[in-house]
Scaffold this active site. Structure first.
Site, PDB file in Angstrom:
ATOM      1  N   GLY A   1       0.850  -1.184   0.000  1.00 51.45           N
ATOM      2  CA  GLY A   1       0.000   0.000   0.000  1.00 51.45           C
ATOM      3  C   GLY A   1       0.882   1.228   0.000  1.00 51.45           C
ATOM      4  O   GLY A   1       2.096   1.144   0.241  1.00 51.45           O
ATOM      5  N   TYR A   2       0.265   2.378  -0.215  1.00 49.34           N
ATOM      6  CA  TYR A   2       1.019   3.620  -0.369  1.00 49.34           C
ATOM      7  C   TYR A   2       0.591   4.659   0.657  1.00 49.34           C
ATOM      8  O   TYR A   2      -0.582   5.014   0.741  1.00 49.34           O
ATOM      9  CB  TYR A   2       0.843   4.164  -1.791  1.00 49.34           C
ATOM     10  CG  TYR A   2       1.543   3.268  -2.780  1.00 49.34           C
ATOM     11  CD1 TYR A   2       2.864   3.502  -3.119  1.00 49.34           C
ATOM     12  CD2 TYR A   2       0.915   2.148  -3.294  1.00 49.34           C
ATOM     13  CE1 TYR A   2       3.535   2.649  -3.976  1.00 49.34           C
ATOM     14  CE2 TYR A   2       1.572   1.286  -4.152  1.00 49.34           C
ATOM     15  CZ  TYR A   2       2.887   1.547  -4.485  1.00 49.34           C
ATOM     16  OH  TYR A   2       3.559   0.692  -5.313  1.00 49.34           O
ATOM     17  N   LEU A   3       1.568   5.142   1.419  1.00 46.86           N
ATOM     18  CA  LEU A   3       1.333   6.275   2.313  1.00 46.86           C
ATOM     19  C   LEU A   3       1.289   7.555   1.494  1.00 46.86           C
ATOM     20  O   LEU A   3       0.602   8.502   1.846  1.00 46.86           O
ATOM     21  CB  LEU A   3       2.439   6.370   3.367  1.00 46.86           C
ATOM     22  CG  LEU A   3       2.470   5.238   4.386  1.00 46.86           C
ATOM     23  CD1 LEU A   3       3.738   5.290   5.212  1.00 46.86           C
ATOM     24  CD2 LEU A   3       1.241   5.294   5.277  1.00 46.86           C
TER      25      LEU A   3
END
Length: 156
Positions: free
Chosen positions: A29-31
């Site tokens: 996932g991407y912050l």
């Protein structure tokens, strides 16, 4: 500054499976998924990492990359803060000549997409191109994982 140099290709068929030497289960996932910088949390089998990548050069072959191993509990906490959309894939390791292709078979909303990446030590390095490689998509932002997390392959 640490950087990655890689080329990316579509995969035409499953012939690479005969030469594979391993398989990893990956969820990421991407912050932050801004093109100028991506901050990724990856859980890979029993390991976890945070990776920061800078913007690619004009060709899409090279960009800044920094990676740090995380404790699984840290990765799970950070995963809860990620932007909507994530990537799930199986990574198949396929040695070819003196290199190893990483072939990603995407799952979920990106199912059906199969990409092969090869990391190089310099941008002009020669490498073998097996018959199962298709069109080169290096630098095509649609095939960046950060893009696929928000714009799944199934919606193209």
């Amino acid at each position: 500054m640490p950087s990655e140099i890689e080329r990316k290709f579509l995969v035409k068929n499953l012939d690479f499976l005969d030469a594979s030497t391993g398989c990893l289960q990956i969820k990421q996932g991407y912050l932050c998924s801004a093109p100028e910088r991506t901050v990724r949390i990856r859980i890979q089998d029993l390991l976890a990492f945070m990776t920061i990548k800078g913007i690619s050069d004009a060709s899409g072959v090279s960009r800044y990359e920094w990676e740090k191993k995380l404790k699984m509990a840290e990765a799970l906490e950070l995963f809860a803060l990620c932007e909507p959309g994530s990537i799930e894939k199986q990574r198949i390791l396929v040695p070819v000549g003196k290199h190893c292709y990483e072939v990603d078979m995407f799952l979920g909303a990106n199912a059906g997409l199969i990409l092969a990446e090869i990391e190089l030590t310099h941008r002009d390095e020669k490498f073998e191109k097996p018959q199962w490689l298709g069109e080169e998509v290096t630098g095509d932002h649609r095939y960046y994982n950060s893009y696929l997390a928000k714009h799944p392959y199934s919606s193209w």
